[in-house]
Write an enzyme that holds these catalytic residues in place. Structure first.
Site, PDB file in Angstrom:
ATOM      1  N   SER A 156       0.813  -1.214   0.000  1.00 45.50           N
ATOM      2  CA  SER A 156       0.000   0.000   0.000  1.00 45.50           C
ATOM      3  C   SER A 156       0.848   1.267   0.000  1.00 45.50           C
ATOM      4  O   SER A 156       0.380   2.327  -0.442  1.00 45.50           O
ATOM      5  CB  SER A 156      -0.952   0.000   1.205  1.00 45.50           C
ATOM      6  OG  SER A 156      -0.227  -0.140   2.415  1.00 45.50           O
ATOM      7  N   ASP A 405      -2.873   6.342  12.169  1.00 46.97           N
ATOM      8  CA  ASP A 405      -2.061   5.695  11.125  1.00 46.97           C
ATOM      9  C   ASP A 405      -0.734   6.432  11.015  1.00 46.97           C
ATOM     10  O   ASP A 405      -0.668   7.559  10.510  1.00 46.97           O
ATOM     11  CB  ASP A 405      -2.818   5.748   9.790  1.00 46.97           C
ATOM     12  CG  ASP A 405      -2.054   5.088   8.647  1.00 46.97           C
ATOM     13  OD1 ASP A 405      -0.869   4.745   8.819  1.00 46.97           O
ATOM     14  OD2 ASP A 405      -2.642   4.943   7.556  1.00 46.97           O
ATOM     15  N   HIS A 408       1.307   5.130   6.699  1.00 47.80           N
ATOM     16  CA  HIS A 408       1.074   5.706   5.376  1.00 47.80           C
ATOM     17  C   HIS A 408       1.361   7.199   5.400  1.00 47.80           C
ATOM     18  O   HIS A 408       1.722   7.757   6.441  1.00 47.80           O
ATOM     19  CB  HIS A 408      -0.353   5.407   4.919  1.00 47.80           C
ATOM     20  CG  HIS A 408      -0.634   3.941   4.795  1.00 47.80           C
ATOM     21  ND1 HIS A 408      -1.158   3.192   5.833  1.00 47.80           N
ATOM     22  CD2 HIS A 408      -0.452   3.079   3.771  1.00 47.80           C
ATOM     23  CE1 HIS A 408      -1.286   1.924   5.451  1.00 47.80           C
ATOM     24  NE2 HIS A 408      -0.863   1.829   4.205  1.00 47.80           N
TER      25      HIS A 408
END
Length: 440
Positions: A156, A405, A408
């Site tokens: 990702s 998070d 990312h």
């Protein structure tokens, strides 16, 4: 009447006439040479463009910004390390695009859309110590990709870099009829097409590069991860004919051991064994490198590998409060050569050795070394400002730091700089350092 014969000339007179003739000829030649020399040295000096000079940084910058195809023989300093430098706040020329203007933005990375109150993370520019990165030229990149495939292969984080690349080039294609965006293979393959250029920029989901039980792009959260470290063909068939390949794999290997399978999934003859890190990682990269050596057209395909993308889970690493993470951070780290405690140099060493061995075998893979420069950017993660794929529970809402998070990256942001570095490597062109830039 008999003709009288003239007396013969003495031998000495004949010799003298011969010498005198030669002397006159030699004199004429010397005079001619002298005249030519005077004319030659009296002429104007050559114009500046005939001299062995290099263009200035301004000339190079003008060329990069106006020419769709930068020179294949650039003027640059080969000693410049693009990956060693510092972050500079620049709210004049960054971000390179607006989040709301990119129709292909991922909700996982759209921090502004999901309520992030401050947007300073969008305005930081990477400044190498010894040179300047060229401005990303979307038209130049599309021209470079004309009639070609560019494929990002990985997890990702690699998908985030792909989204960044699509957002960067999309602004150069004004009409929706000149581009398309399609999902294939249940979403494992996403294809952005620039129709006018007959070019595609694609992303292929394969978080471990080799086969695993996490191959499904939607249902990949499994309690026990299993990899077939010797199996890659199932995936490679979908990117084998690409002209530019950008690989990454690291985040999914962050565990003490990996369950490795020799054999096929579901086969009663399969052999399973827990292999410690970084040995399991090395085994997978060896399979990847062997595939490249056999299948890649070395005159056609450019190869890149993105180094590990850091996370920011431990605030004590940068002098913050113990027990906290990247949540509510608003400034980059300014500690020189900062390196977090969770970063694993031995994993980087596996990548570097694999790439060196490939080079020795005639396969060139360029390392996009984004690790150190990304280490500084503790404030650039989505934290809680992203789409939540599952409804949050009350205890999560009460403790936002617990679901923040920190892996990312928000867009626009850090992955745009990764693509600027990729652009510089693809065009083999960057600018000599100019120390008096107005924004520093």
């Amino acid at each position: 009447m008999a003709n009288k014969q003239l007396p013969a000339a003495p031998a000495g007179a004949a010799i003298w006439r011969s010498i005198r003739g030669s002397f006159h000829s030699l004199t004429a030649l010397l005079i001619a040479a002298l005249v030519l020399a005077i004319i030659y040295f009296a002429r104007d000096p050559p114009p500046p463009e005939d001299l062995d000079t290099k263009p200035t940084a301004d000339v190079i910058a003008a060329t990069m910004s106006t020419s769709p195809t930068p020179s294949p023989s650039p003027v640059r300093d080969d000693t410049c390390d693009l990956f060693s430098g510092r972050w500079i706040y620049d709210n004049q020329t960054y971000p390179l695009y607006k989040e709301k203007d990119c129709k292909f933005m991922s909700d996982q990375l759209a921090c502004e859309k999901y309520g992030r109150p401050e947007l300073n993370y969008q305005h930081w520019r990477w400044q190498p110590h010894g040179c300047d990165l060229p401005r990303f030229n979307a038209t130049a990149m599309l021209e470079r990709l004309r009639n070609k495939r560019m494929v990002f292969v990985g997890d990702s984080l690699n998908r985030g870099q792909w989204v960044s690349m699509v957002c960067l080039v999309d602004k150069a294609i004004p009409s929706d009829s000149l581009k398309s965006y399609k999902f294939h293979l249940n979403g494992s393959l996403i294809v952005y097409t620039a129709k006018e250029y007959n070019a595609t920029i694609e992303y292929y989901w394969e978080p471990l590069l080799v086969e695993s039980n996490s191959d499904d792009p939607v249902n990949h959260r499994v309690p026990h991860r299993i990899v077939r470290v010797q199996a890659i063909e199932k995936h490679a068939q979908h990117w084998s004919d690409a002209n530019v390949l950008v690989f990454d794999t690291y985040l999914w290997w962050r565990m003490p051991k990996m369950n490795v399978l020799w054999g096929s999934f579901g086969s009663p003859d399969g052999i399973y064994k827990d292999v410690t890190m970084p040995r399991a990682y090395e085994m997978a990269l060896n399979t990847w490198s062997q595939w490249l050596e056999v299948h890649v057209n070395r005159s056609k395909t450019e190869l890149f590998f993105v180094s590990m993308s850091p996370t920011h889970e431990r605030a004590e690493d940068w002098g913050g409060v113990a027990g906290r993470n990247c949540y509510e951070e608003t400034e980059p780290i300014t500690i020189d050569d900062y390196w977090r405690s969770e970063s694993e140099p031995e994993m980087m060493q596996v990548v570097e050795k694999t790439i060196r061995d490939l080079r020795d075998r005639g396969v060139i893979v360029q390392l996009l070394n984004i690790t150190q420069l990304s280490e500084y950017r503790k404030e650039a993660h989505p934290t809680i400002y992203r789409r939540q794929w599952e409804p949050l529970k009350e205890e999560q809402l009460a403790n936002p730091m617990g679901y923040a998070d920190c892996s990312h990256w928000c867009l626009p942001g850090v992955p745009d700089v990764w693509n600027e570095l990729l652009y510089a490597l693809m065009f083999k062109n960057w600018e000599p350092r100019v120390d008096n830039r107005v924004w520093e």
